[in-house]
Design a protein around this motif. Sequence first.
Motif: not given
Length: 538
Positions: A422-446
């Motif tokens: 149901v989804g494809a996500h991608g991010a720029m952010g170097g070592r912070a990529q997991p953090q960007v993805h986490t923000h996206l996941a939490l906002h979508l879940a809300a």
Amino acid sequence: MSAFTERPLAARGREWAVATPHAAASDVAAEVLRGGGNAVDAALAAAAMLTVVYPNQCSVGGDLLALVGTRDGDIRFVNASGRAPRAVDVLPLTAAYDVMPVFGALPVTVPGAVAGWGTLAEIWGTRPLASALAPAEAAAREGVAVASGLANDLARESSHLARDPGMRGVFFADGEVLTAGQTLRQPHLARSLDLIGSEGPAAMYGGEVGASLVKLLAAGGSAMTEEDFAAHTVELSQALAVEYDGVEYLSAGANSQGLFFLQGLKALDVARTVRGPLDPLGRDAGVVASVLAWTAGDRDRYCADPDWSSAPVDHLLSDTYARRVAEHAMSGTAVDLLAQRKASGDTVAVVVADADGTWVSLIQSVFHSFGAAVLDPGTGIVLHNRGASFSLDLASPNGLAGGKRPMHTLMPVLVREGGELVGAHGAMGGRAQPQVHTHLALHLAAGSSPEHAVSVPRWVLGAMEAGVTTGAGVVSAERDVPPAGVHAIEEAGFTVRSLGANDDGVGHGQIIRRAPGDGRPHLAAATDPRADGSAVAG
């Protein structure tokens, strides 16, 4: 913001959708989909175009990781990351440097992107690779307008770029770096793309293009050989997965930090069961930051080439460990961070979904902005500096060694619900990529829409890149992060540094999600306003 006046940040369609960080790449992908190509064909066209219009963030001389999911349920991780020269002499490097050099020939590993393109086209594509590269070749030859994101990085990195003759020949005019709206022409890159189109990946791994790069690297002191290029292979494997609030997120293992995004998401799911829906911009920001700090520490302990050192995947993704991380984060006890390093653009994400049920999350990169700050005049190719991720502590799992792949920040993400993608996500952010993805996941879940999830204020903590240390425990937050969120982060023991609004120092996100519609689901795509991209759907 982009130099382009028309670039939709969100789009909805019944059949297909694409989002990338540059409008020209989104447009060529959309044309492929309109013309009957599939999601992989479109992703490849976008990926090639991005090497022309966003050379600060990706290149023919960089790496690629991807996830491809098909209607039959098969999901494959494509790992095209390259290795250090087999003949690298490690001891002189450890004697001369405390950390791996960031610029020049020494941090350049075998560029894997072209091999990744070839594998994607061969296994899942419906068109020849040459078809995907043709629009990029024309754009490089005819010239493109410098986008705002590229112009910003040119200005910021100009002192490094000016030291390299190849960089000066492409990105400078009359002694000054190009600015937004000026024309960037890359005829030598156009010829390289044409050679790769006609000869396939062999042009890079045993052919003229690779030979030119090896010659330049050898002149800069690298131990790289044509045999290193010829030995490069792409690995295919299964994705890893965890659930957050009943939705399954899939990402990459091996030497990718995708494992550690999933680890953090699983711990946050434990916190969610205790605290309710998590708000990373409000009361829960400190808990989220503490979980991300913990998982960043695990990444730096364990993430490495599995041919040399295997991470304890089952342990890191276990229910017991997730509870331990969550309980520590909710206790209010601060987690020590590794020192923060300078941040700048490094990566592009392409997300595509098509009517046949194929989903693609493709990530390619030069690591630091403009990679090693080396451009080969003969091929027009910018070389990445992915080897800067290696540790010179030879006891580290990620310690430099000949023929070894470095810890990799790239991490594609797909999303599955009820057994269907149901989804494809991608991010720029170097070592912070997991953090960007986490923000996206939490906002979508809300309940956020994809457009809202990529555009709301963000914060990131710790290091984006390898390099000179500048402090520890720092969270960089855009100025419009609500005060409640800033307070919660500070209460958790972190120092908050303010950034401007829509600052690319907090990364870029790209999303496609399948959403309910009026009797029939639709695809909702969104691109991050912090880049120069667009979302297109049909």
